[in-house]
Enzyme design. Sequence first.
Site, PDB file in Angstrom:
ATOM      1  N   ASP A 150       0.892  -1.288  -0.042  1.00 35.44           N
ATOM      2  CA  ASP A 150      -0.172   0.051  -0.114  1.00 35.44           C
ATOM      3  C   ASP A 150       1.026   1.061  -0.095  1.00 35.44           C
ATOM      4  OD1 ASP A 150      -2.280   1.675   0.631  1.00 35.44           O
ATOM      5  OD2 ASP A 150      -3.343  -0.075   0.789  1.00 35.44           O
ATOM      6  N   HIS A 157     -18.920  -3.724 -16.241  1.00 37.08           N
ATOM      7  CA  HIS A 157     -19.094  -3.772 -14.755  1.00 37.08           C
ATOM      8  C   HIS A 157     -20.175  -2.239 -14.686  1.00 37.08           C
ATOM      9  CE1 HIS A 157     -19.162  -4.901 -10.843  1.00 37.08           C
ATOM     10  NE2 HIS A 157     -18.160  -4.196 -10.497  1.00 37.08           N
TER      11      HIS A 157
END
Length: 314
Positions: A34, A178
């Site tokens: 991250d 999507h």
Amino acid sequence: MARKKVSVVGSGFVGSTLGHILICKELADVVLVDIESLKSKTKGKALDMAESTPVHGSSVKVIGGSDYSDTINSDVVVITAGIPRRPGMTREDLISTNADITKKVTEEIVSRSPDSILIYVTNPLDAIVYLGHKISGFPRNRVIGQAGVLDTARYRYFVAEALGVSVRDVQAMVLGGHGDDMVPLTRHTSIGGVPMDQLLDKDIIDGIVERTRKGGGEIVGLLEDGSAYYAPAASVAEMVESILKDQKRVLPVTALLQGEYGLENMFIGVPTVLGENGLERVIEVDLDDSEKSMFDKSVESVRFTLETLDKMGY
Ligand code: APR
């Protein structure tokens, strides 16, 4: 034989839930990455997961941090980095922030894992996969996106719930982008081999289709401060498993079409075979007129998002 390695970029809700599923299933060593300011938190999440491995009886390793050198030579890299939707936002509202993040992250990853298979989860998904393909320069079999497995899981859950049967016995497939005009293939849905229209009335089926299309938004509305993560993470894990174990599962994924469905250079959800080479084959389903017109509408929405990215200079 060396154990497989999966890196997960973005250790937020989807990324950390995925990491935990992967280690529970003993699929691969896992690296969570991250941003620098979340280095300690990411390390902590990974250590917590590692401490669960004795209980799960899983012998894999898991580490976390913000150093991309830990990701070197990954077999599969899952990219969840980005911001999620808040109530009232569409997936497309995320585009500029998440495109920047995707570009940066993809460059970091591909230089260290040039043979990896990339699976994108970040929204707006179809556009992000398009960008990932462009930035990575990888062939289409190694750049895919997770959306169809999730959309299909939601659809299967709603069908099973309506019939009071096991989700395991609902066979189905959701195609398209999507977005809210995805295409659940009702004609090809069966329950224990019985066509769905023999078991459910049309108005119930229509309601399930509508709820599936808005399934992501329903969760966003309930959570109030983020988007879904358990079902998305489980869906990515199914794709990762099929690749690492060369299962050749037939799963709907977001892929680059090169002539299939009459489309060139389009990234959209279609049924594929996933194995050790990533996307090994796109399966073409015969669509009737109404399915075709729904699919075309979804293609147009995705095309608009891809063009938006082009106009933004990516
Ligand atoms: N590099 C690495 N990680 C990053 C970067 C970056 N440049 N930028 C952001 N991240 C991280 C954030 O710090 C955060 O930990 O990505 C993580 C995203 O996690 P969450 O905010 O919890 O979002 P999540 O619910 O996991 O969704 C991630 O998946 O389903 C999609 O729409 C959703 O695009 C969103 C993504």
